[in-house]
Design a protein around this motif. Structure first.
Motif, PDB file in Angstrom:
ATOM      1  N   ASP A  70       0.839  -1.198   0.000  1.00  0.00           N
ATOM      2  CA  ASP A  70       0.000   0.000   0.000  1.00  0.00           C
ATOM      3  C   ASP A  70       0.878   1.252   0.000  1.00  0.00           C
ATOM      4  O   ASP A  70       0.600   2.218  -0.714  1.00  0.00           O
ATOM      5  CB  ASP A  70      -0.934  -0.006   1.206  1.00  0.00           C
ATOM      6  CG  ASP A  70      -1.958   1.119   1.133  1.00  0.00           C
ATOM      7  OD1 ASP A  70      -2.536   1.330   0.041  1.00  0.00           O
ATOM      8  OD2 ASP A  70      -2.167   1.792   2.165  1.00  0.00           O
ATOM      9  N   LEU A  71       1.952   1.226   0.781  1.00  0.00           N
ATOM     10  CA  LEU A  71       2.875   2.358   0.824  1.00  0.00           C
ATOM     11  C   LEU A  71       3.601   2.546  -0.514  1.00  0.00           C
ATOM     12  O   LEU A  71       3.965   3.663  -0.886  1.00  0.00           O
ATOM     13  CB  LEU A  71       3.905   2.170   1.940  1.00  0.00           C
ATOM     14  CG  LEU A  71       3.350   2.203   3.364  1.00  0.00           C
ATOM     15  CD1 LEU A  71       4.421   1.806   4.364  1.00  0.00           C
ATOM     16  CD2 LEU A  71       2.779   3.580   3.693  1.00  0.00           C
ATOM     17  N   LEU A  72       3.806   1.460  -1.235  1.00  0.00           N
ATOM     18  CA  LEU A  72       4.499   1.500  -2.527  1.00  0.00           C
ATOM     19  C   LEU A  72       3.537   1.584  -3.719  1.00  0.00           C
ATOM     20  O   LEU A  72       3.968   1.486  -4.871  1.00  0.00           O
ATOM     21  CB  LEU A  72       5.364   0.248  -2.688  1.00  0.00           C
ATOM     22  CG  LEU A  72       6.515   0.085  -1.715  1.00  0.00           C
ATOM     23  CD1 LEU A  72       7.135  -1.304  -1.864  1.00  0.00           C
ATOM     24  CD2 LEU A  72       7.552   1.165  -1.931  1.00  0.00           C
ATOM     25  N   GLN A  73       2.264   1.757  -3.448  1.00  0.00           N
ATOM     26  CA  GLN A  73       1.246   1.650  -4.494  1.00  0.00           C
ATOM     27  C   GLN A  73       1.509   2.524  -5.719  1.00  0.00           C
ATOM     28  O   GLN A  73       1.408   2.059  -6.856  1.00  0.00           O
ATOM     29  CB  GLN A  73      -0.138   1.957  -3.921  1.00  0.00           C
ATOM     30  CG  GLN A  73      -1.218   1.764  -4.925  1.00  0.00           C
ATOM     31  CD  GLN A  73      -2.610   1.782  -4.343  1.00  0.00           C
ATOM     32  OE1 GLN A  73      -3.520   1.852  -5.120  1.00  0.00           O
ATOM     33  NE2 GLN A  73      -2.824   1.715  -3.067  1.00  0.00           N
ATOM     34  N   ASP A  74       1.836   3.792  -5.539  1.00  0.00           N
ATOM     35  CA  ASP A  74       2.049   4.680  -6.690  1.00  0.00           C
ATOM     36  C   ASP A  74       3.170   4.158  -7.588  1.00  0.00           C
ATOM     37  O   ASP A  74       3.042   4.137  -8.811  1.00  0.00           O
ATOM     38  CB  ASP A  74       2.366   6.104  -6.233  1.00  0.00           C
ATOM     39  CG  ASP A  74       1.168   6.795  -5.588  1.00  0.00           C
ATOM     40  OD1 ASP A  74       0.023   6.332  -5.787  1.00  0.00           O
ATOM     41  OD2 ASP A  74       1.385   7.792  -4.875  1.00  0.00           O
ATOM     42  N   GLU A  75       4.268   3.724  -6.971  1.00  0.00           N
ATOM     43  CA  GLU A  75       5.389   3.189  -7.731  1.00  0.00           C
ATOM     44  C   GLU A  75       5.005   1.903  -8.447  1.00  0.00           C
ATOM     45  O   GLU A  75       5.340   1.699  -9.617  1.00  0.00           O
ATOM     46  CB  GLU A  75       6.576   2.928  -6.802  1.00  0.00           C
ATOM     47  CG  GLU A  75       7.780   2.357  -7.516  1.00  0.00           C
ATOM     48  CD  GLU A  75       8.912   1.993  -6.572  1.00  0.00           C
ATOM     49  OE1 GLU A  75       9.752   1.178  -6.990  1.00  0.00           O
ATOM     50  OE2 GLU A  75       8.968   2.501  -5.444  1.00  0.00           O
ATOM     51  N   LEU A  76       4.285   1.018  -7.754  1.00  0.00           N
ATOM     52  CA  LEU A  76       3.890  -0.257  -8.361  1.00  0.00           C
ATOM     53  C   LEU A  76       2.943  -0.040  -9.534  1.00  0.00           C
ATOM     54  O   LEU A  76       3.094  -0.675 -10.585  1.00  0.00           O
ATOM     55  CB  LEU A  76       3.249  -1.170  -7.319  1.00  0.00           C
ATOM     56  CG  LEU A  76       4.181  -1.659  -6.211  1.00  0.00           C
ATOM     57  CD1 LEU A  76       3.387  -2.445  -5.167  1.00  0.00           C
ATOM     58  CD2 LEU A  76       5.316  -2.484  -6.766  1.00  0.00           C
ATOM     59  N   VAL A  77       1.980   0.845  -9.375  1.00  0.00           N
ATOM     60  CA  VAL A  77       1.039   1.131 -10.466  1.00  0.00           C
ATOM     61  C   VAL A  77       1.797   1.680 -11.676  1.00  0.00           C
ATOM     62  O   VAL A  77       1.542   1.274 -12.816  1.00  0.00           O
ATOM     63  CB  VAL A  77      -0.081   2.096 -10.009  1.00  0.00           C
ATOM     64  CG1 VAL A  77      -0.873   2.632 -11.189  1.00  0.00           C
ATOM     65  CG2 VAL A  77      -1.007   1.399  -9.022  1.00  0.00           C
ATOM     66  N   ALA A  78       2.740   2.572 -11.441  1.00  0.00           N
ATOM     67  CA  ALA A  78       3.532   3.125 -12.548  1.00  0.00           C
ATOM     68  C   ALA A  78       4.325   2.025 -13.251  1.00  0.00           C
ATOM     69  O   ALA A  78       4.375   1.982 -14.485  1.00  0.00           O
ATOM     70  CB  ALA A  78       4.474   4.206 -12.027  1.00  0.00           C
TER      71      ALA A  78
END
Length: 105
Positions: A70-78
């Motif tokens: 969840d904390l890494l969500q933006d990076e993972l989505v990208a």
């Protein structure tokens, strides 16, 4: 006299082939690139299981993994969208999964 058509650029051929074999659903496409996009370690602890309007539900082995992802969500989505070649995933929904208990590790 038979004339051969000039060769097509290889990029055109690759795009045409990719369009033919690309999975029909977003979930299938994400599952296909999951390990490449998120890395081997994350893929061993979490997996995409559902899609709803661009949000991918990711089943995690443990609550700590769900929190970390969840904390890494933006990076993972990208990274997922980069692997897909276009921005198709809008977000992740992280859940603790029961199906991991049947894994042999």
């Amino acid at each position: 006299m038979n004339r051969r058509a000039p060769p097509r650029p290889i990029g055109d051929s690759i795009r045409a082939l990719r369009a033919e074999v690309e999975p029909a659903t977003l979930l299938a496409a994400v599952q296909g690139c999951w390990e490449q996009a998120v890395g081997e370690r994350v893929a061993a602890e979490a997996r995409p299981v559902r899609d709803r309007e661009g949000t991918i539900t990711v089943e995690c082995r443990a609550a700590t993994w769900a929190q970390e992802l969840d904390l890494l969500q933006d990076e993972l989505v990208a990274r997922i969208n980069e692997a897909l070649g276009k921005p198709r995933v809008r977000g992740l929904r992280l859940i603790i999964g029961k199906s991991f208990s049947s894994d042999t590790q």
